[in-house]
Design a protein around this motif. Structure first.
Motif, mmCIF file in Angstrom:
data_model
loop_
_atom_site.group_PDB
_atom_site.id
_atom_site.type_symbol
_atom_site.label_atom_id
_atom_site.label_comp_id
_atom_site.label_asym_id
_atom_site.label_seq_id
_atom_site.Cartn_x
_atom_site.Cartn_y
_atom_site.Cartn_z
ATOM 1 N N THR A 189 30.812 0.190 28.805
ATOM 2 C CA THR A 189 29.822 0.462 29.859
ATOM 3 C C THR A 189 29.395 1.931 29.886
ATOM 4 O O THR A 189 28.583 2.319 30.720
ATOM 5 C CB THR A 189 30.387 0.081 31.235
ATOM 6 N N ALA B 176 29.515 4.948 34.017
ATOM 7 C CA ALA B 176 30.445 3.954 33.482
ATOM 8 C C ALA B 176 30.971 3.111 34.636
ATOM 9 O O ALA B 176 30.970 3.547 35.797
ATOM 10 C CB ALA B 176 31.595 4.615 32.732
ATOM 11 N N GLN B 177 31.419 1.923 34.312
ATOM 12 C CA GLN B 177 31.961 1.035 35.336
ATOM 13 C C GLN B 177 33.456 1.274 35.516
ATOM 14 O O GLN B 177 34.171 1.583 34.566
ATOM 15 C CB GLN B 177 31.717 -0.425 34.959
ATOM 16 N N THR C 146 29.264 0.704 38.869
ATOM 17 C CA THR C 146 28.817 1.754 37.964
ATOM 18 C C THR C 146 28.772 3.080 38.707
ATOM 19 O O THR C 146 28.097 3.213 39.730
ATOM 20 C CB THR C 146 27.422 1.431 37.394
#
Length: 202
Positions: free
Chosen positions: A42, A155-156, A162
């Motif tokens: 991610t 990023a998750q 997120t």
């Protein structure tokens, strides 16, 4: 003529294969992020700022000393608070008319006060060591030590949210390796400390 063309072609190929410091930094940071993130798939880079780094203020030792001082300062405040409370308890339970229970309360408060005072002495010693190290780094004078990178990314996390976050990296002078890494929170704390030092010096 052919020789000139060949040399020109070789120079062109070399220039195409050579990465800029910015490109090298981005590659190093990306590799580090992919290795450290919980969900690397991610990862989305947002911004990578590259600036020259100079000692003492960008050196890992100096930055860590400042971060240590911030933590030690909180611990010192905690011990001072304990000492104040225990001395108050000692004054309450002292006197010729205190019961056996009161004597025991006084003894416990005294022991805890002395323990806090000993801890405070050790913390003060640790502070002095950091201050001495910082002075030594300053006395060494400014020196180019590499590049400081501020990297922002998305990023998750584990919850699937997120997040927009950031990291700081110190790269070596050849932009070939990461020397040290800090969170944005660490560097913000570091910068705040330096600002307070500067204001006190004025």
């Amino acid at each position: 003529m052919k020789r000139t063309l060949i040399l020109a072609l070789c120079a062109l190929l070399l220039s195409c294969c050579t990465k800029t410091p910015q490109q090298k930094a981005e590659a190093l940071v990306k590799d580090a992020m992919l290795k450290s993130l919980i969900l690397p798939d991610t990862y989305q880079p947002v911004e990578t700022k590259l600036d020259s780094a100079f000692s003492p203020y960008h050196s890992p030792e100096y930055i860590q000393a400042v971060l240590d001082l911030c933590q030690l300062g909180m611990e010192i405040d905690k011990q001072n608070s304990i000492i104040k409370r225990k001395k108050s308890s000692m004054s309450i339970w002292s006197g010729s008319y205190v019961s056996a229970f009161g004597n025991e309360q006084y003894r416990q408060a005294k022991e805890e006060c002395e323990a806090a005072e000993n801890t405070l002495k050790e913390l003060t010693s640790q502070v002095q060591k950091r201050v001495d190290l910082m002075r030594m780094k300053v006395d060494e004078g400014p020196k180019f030590i590499g590049y400081m990178v501020h990297h922002r990314y998305r990023a998750q996390n584990n919850a699937g949210n997120t997040l927009l976050e950031g990291q700081y990296f110190l790269l070596d002078a050849y932009v070939a390796a990461i020397v040290c890494q800090w969170s944005e929170e660490d560097i913000e704390l570091y910068n705040t400390f330096l600002q307070q030092m500067s204001q006190r010096a004025e």
